[in-house]
Motif scaffolding. Sequence first.
Motif, PDB file in Angstrom:
ATOM      1  N   VAL A   1      -2.231   8.446   4.115  1.00 35.32           N
ATOM      2  CA  VAL A   1      -1.241   8.812   3.422  1.00 35.32           C
ATOM      3  C   VAL A   1      -0.411   9.805   3.678  1.00 35.32           C
TER       4      VAL A   1
ATOM      5  N   TRP B   1       0.920  -1.270  -0.071  1.00 36.41           N
ATOM      6  CA  TRP B   1      -0.055  -0.063   0.146  1.00 36.41           C
ATOM      7  C   TRP B   1       0.883   1.232   0.015  1.00 36.41           C
TER       8      TRP B   1
ATOM      9  N   LYS C   1      -3.688   3.231   6.939  1.00 33.28           N
ATOM     10  CA  LYS C   1      -3.900   3.858   5.457  1.00 33.28           C
ATOM     11  C   LYS C   1      -4.033   5.131   5.190  1.00 33.28           C
TER      12      LYS C   1
ATOM     13  N   ASN D   1       1.011   4.279  -2.771  1.00 31.73           N
ATOM     14  CA  ASN D   1       0.311   5.588  -2.532  1.00 31.73           C
ATOM     15  C   ASN D   1       1.298   6.770  -2.181  1.00 31.73           C
TER      16      ASN D   1
END
Length: 239
Positions: free
Chosen positions: A218, A176, A216, A180
């Motif tokens: 960013v 991930w 998650k 990202n």
Amino acid sequence: MKRLLFFYFLLISIAICSQTISGTVISEESNPISKVLIVNMTSNQKVYSDNVGNFSIEGKIGDELRFAKERYKGEKIIIINNLLKVVLQQLPQEIEEVKIINKRLAESQEEKLRKDIGLPKGPEKPREKPVGAKEVLLPLLGASLNVDNLYKWLSGNSRRLKNRYKYEDLQEGLAWIQNNVDLEYFAEAGILPDKFNDFLMFSLKDEKVLMYMKAKNVGGITVALDNNIATYLERITKK
């Protein structure tokens, strides 16, 4: 006269090449945002916005500034003057109810598609919950003993499951991050693409990196990883 003109143009050149850029970081609702990481990608200088969203950083016309903050979409600004106002867009916060609704909607669509094309339903493989000491010891105090749970605990099955799930979650989290975060941002800071995986593994000792990877987030992972750049570069330089 020529000497005066020379010093005049010299002062102008210095002013153009190096000056203090001031600005304010606000939300879409015009609320000041504090503790935003601001990076000059040309000089790699880093500062944070203060309690009322203000910041000052050395730069020149044409330099690129990048902004990162937990729960906000990253922003890039090219300096065109020495006074900036930067608006960060807040990322939507997923709540558990929305996740459940989306999951049920996806499952219903998958079921409809399966029936339309006449395929049998595939086997479901939910994660088996590892047995902990609590499930084994509590029955010994009065309830009936679950022999299967006792075997899984004593044989190490539960420990192996936990380790496997931990490894799978880690691989998913690292993938991930790779998909990202802005890899160019870290390359400019000295973490070249061939070193990025090594840098990630080094940074995993930081609890904030693990927390933002799991969530998650960013903006949060960018800031957390940035805080580990200097230490990592110092370590590999000493080798």
